[in-house]
Scaffold this motif. Sequence first.
Motif, PDB file in Angstrom:
ATOM      1  N   VAL A 523       0.862  -1.185   0.000  1.00 12.94           N
ATOM      2  CA  VAL A 523       0.000   0.000   0.000  1.00 12.94           C
ATOM      3  C   VAL A 523       0.898   1.234   0.000  1.00 12.94           C
ATOM      4  N   VAL A 524       0.874   1.979  -1.105  1.00 11.94           N
ATOM      5  CA  VAL A 524       1.709   3.170  -1.250  1.00 11.94           C
ATOM      6  C   VAL A 524       0.813   4.377  -1.485  1.00 11.94           C
ATOM      7  N   ARG A 525       1.408   5.534  -1.553  1.00  8.87           N
ATOM      8  CA  ARG A 525       0.670   6.771  -1.859  1.00  8.87           C
ATOM      9  C   ARG A 525       0.833   7.100  -3.336  1.00  8.87           C
ATOM     10  N   ASP A 526      -0.288   7.395  -4.012  1.00 10.79           N
ATOM     11  CA  ASP A 526      -0.168   7.795  -5.403  1.00 10.79           C
ATOM     12  C   ASP A 526       0.204   9.269  -5.493  1.00 10.79           C
ATOM     13  N   THR A 532      -2.817   3.417  -2.423  1.00  7.55           N
ATOM     14  CA  THR A 532      -3.020   2.677  -3.667  1.00  7.55           C
ATOM     15  C   THR A 532      -2.163   1.421  -3.658  1.00  7.55           C
ATOM     16  N   VAL A 533      -2.660   0.371  -4.320  1.00  9.70           N
ATOM     17  CA  VAL A 533      -1.893  -0.863  -4.492  1.00  9.70           C
ATOM     18  C   VAL A 533      -1.732  -1.111  -5.986  1.00  9.70           C
ATOM     19  N   TYR A 534      -0.468  -1.209  -6.442  1.00 11.33           N
ATOM     20  CA  TYR A 534      -0.185  -1.498  -7.841  1.00 11.33           C
ATOM     21  C   TYR A 534       0.343  -2.930  -7.946  1.00 11.33           C
ATOM     22  N   GLY A 535      -0.553  -3.858  -8.230  1.00 13.87           N
ATOM     23  CA  GLY A 535      -0.137  -5.243  -8.383  1.00 13.87           C
ATOM     24  C   GLY A 535       0.632  -5.750  -7.180  1.00 13.87           C
ATOM     25  N   GLY A 542       4.545   1.398   5.338  1.00 10.04           N
ATOM     26  CA  GLY A 542       3.623   1.033   6.410  1.00 10.04           C
ATOM     27  C   GLY A 542       2.586   2.090   6.709  1.00 10.04           C
ATOM     28  N   SER A 543       2.847   3.326   6.298  1.00 11.22           N
ATOM     29  CA  SER A 543       1.915   4.407   6.623  1.00 11.22           C
ATOM     30  C   SER A 543       0.616   4.270   5.842  1.00 11.22           C
ATOM     31  N   GLY A 544       0.719   3.749   4.598  1.00  5.88           N
ATOM     32  CA  GLY A 544      -0.492   3.558   3.794  1.00  5.88           C
ATOM     33  C   GLY A 544      -1.424   2.546   4.430  1.00  5.88           C
ATOM     34  N   LEU A 545      -0.868   1.427   4.872  1.00 11.23           N
ATOM     35  CA  LEU A 545      -1.674   0.415   5.561  1.00 11.23           C
ATOM     36  C   LEU A 545      -2.257   0.990   6.845  1.00 11.23           C
TER      37      LEU A 545
END
Length: 672
Positions: A523-526, A532-535, A542-545
């Motif tokens: 889980v990253v930041r767009d 967002t998750v890209y594949g 960890g911040s996205g989660l």
Amino acid sequence: MRRVLNVSRAAAPAHAGSASQYRADIDGLRAVAVLGVLAYHFGLGVPGGYGGVDVFFVISGFLIAGIIKAELEAGTFSLANFYVRRIRRILPALAACLLVTTVAASVILFPRDFQNFGRTVLAAATSTSNFFFMHRTGYFDDAAIEKPLLHTWSLGVEEQFYVVFPLTLMLLFRFWRGSVLYVLGAVAILSFVYGCYSVNHAPEKAFFSTIGRAWELGIGVLVAFGVLPTISKRWGREIEAAIGLLLIAYAYAFYSDATPFPGLAALPLCLGAAMIIHSGTGPDRTIVARVLSVSPMVAVGLISYSVYLWHWPLLVLSVYRFTDIFGAGAAHAKTAHILLAAASLCIGALSWAFIERPFRRAKAVSQKTVFAAGATVTLAIAAVASVSIVRPSWLQNWAPEIDAMQFKRAIPVKALGLSRAAGWASGTYSTGQSGGVPDTILWGDSFAEALAPGFVDYDQKTGHDVIISALAGCPPLAGVTFHERGGGEVCTSRNTNILKHIGESKIRRVVLVARWSVFAKTVVRDAHGRPTVYGNSEGGDGSGLESALDAVVHQLVTQGREVVIIGPIPAQSFEVAPAVAKHIAWGVPLPSPLTFHDFTEEQRQVLSLLSRLDAIPKVRVVYPHTILCHGTTCPYRVDGKPMYSDEAHLSPTGVAELAPLFNEIFSDGAHS
């Protein structure tokens, strides 16, 4: 894993496409491609050797386009003759490889793996391997090194090219001949743009799809159509050839598994191949062309198709059966892999001499006979594949304890005999044993699917009905956009649907489970700061989660629901069920289990996040590792039976060990 997928070869004829005369340097270029892939797969110090596949694509595009162009201009092109040549070139060696590999696989592979292998045989027989593997590369699927026919994905790309390209070229020559180069150029550019975009946003499609690879074949096509001007000066062609070879060498030497690929990274390989091919069209051969034309290089190039067909099944089945000899970390693995590489060349030479060459040179065979034989062989392969999928036991004879094992994945929830939960997202079921209205929902990814039998058993014992909503690759997170991971974009709308229905239902307890450590990385930041998750792409800190899990927990708590989060399940460093089966079948030593120290180190970030959430009123966290880990280790067997189906997903035996956890989940101990 992804880089191991670069394992196939371009099935191309042995003669230059732009003219009828033979070009030995192109066979030599084939040798450069095949040796790169062999060196990469067998771990012989060429980290970017997977790029040999891309070199093959350029060669194939050049040769096929040259043949068709010359025949169309001469008015002698026949679609039937073209396909007869393709069948005779590709099918005999492929059929022999599939037959021998199937026999070996029936003896070596365990039941679930053999069933999956049957599916890949069917895909190879129908020239759809690339589409098959495109949708089976997530963390819930087999590792690449356990797929004996993974390399046939590139044959699928080429065979689809053989279907579409001749028809397209025939139409263009007949109706829009003056626009041929514009159309071909536009298709190549659009494919390249798609590939560059998809390599980060939908990597499986970029890698496996014909659309994402068409530009590589297209570069060879454009060279065959004379897009590049002829270089009259000898020194100019020498420079061009040298640059082309250096581009390929650079990629071979400096690319690695971490290189985003194909996309832009494939361009140097393709341009390098194109420059070598183009520089060899002049009156005098360049130094590079002369080097590529030496007998050993030509010999390897001639057998390259067969070498590619046989090398990957040989490697995969050897590693699978003799892990202690060929597996990563084995004492003499390097020497063993060198011997396997040599064996691949020998088998390839035999296949070329006794299968490829005789079938290509056979003259007294009619078109109808070739097509009939091709259809018969394809149907026979499909029939064998169907048997291995539907009735693998007909072709295998394993001990009962191995037959009873669950390999690779959880039992699908729909196979548990549950009723569909009306109105909820697709794939949502209700245990419904008591006939009452469920007040609990289990919501998560494949880990929820693996735990589902435990909730069904709990319902049978207590009459506590549960709604189960599980989808591989789709964690219960709010506000996250998913691109091509498991359920892909479906996951985003699915989670929205589930949250909506929870709010409208009588559900009072929501149980959340996922492989949290994976999503901490994916889980990253767009560009707009949204999670967002890209594949399968990693890069998250960890911040996205944390923000996404926070969001769903607070939304549920605000609705008055009790939230129970199932903490991380200890993940072993190897496939447990196959390891136990190999121990039973062949006496292979069992690996050491995960240590408790390694578990806590790996899950430090996740455990810290869950500890904070556990302090929120109406939120509880239950921890499977308190049951599954004992002392300093986290065992993976109980009474000799594997507790995991793969490295992380619990088997029914493992789920049964968590019986105390279900009592804790359904207790009324939520913070108030």
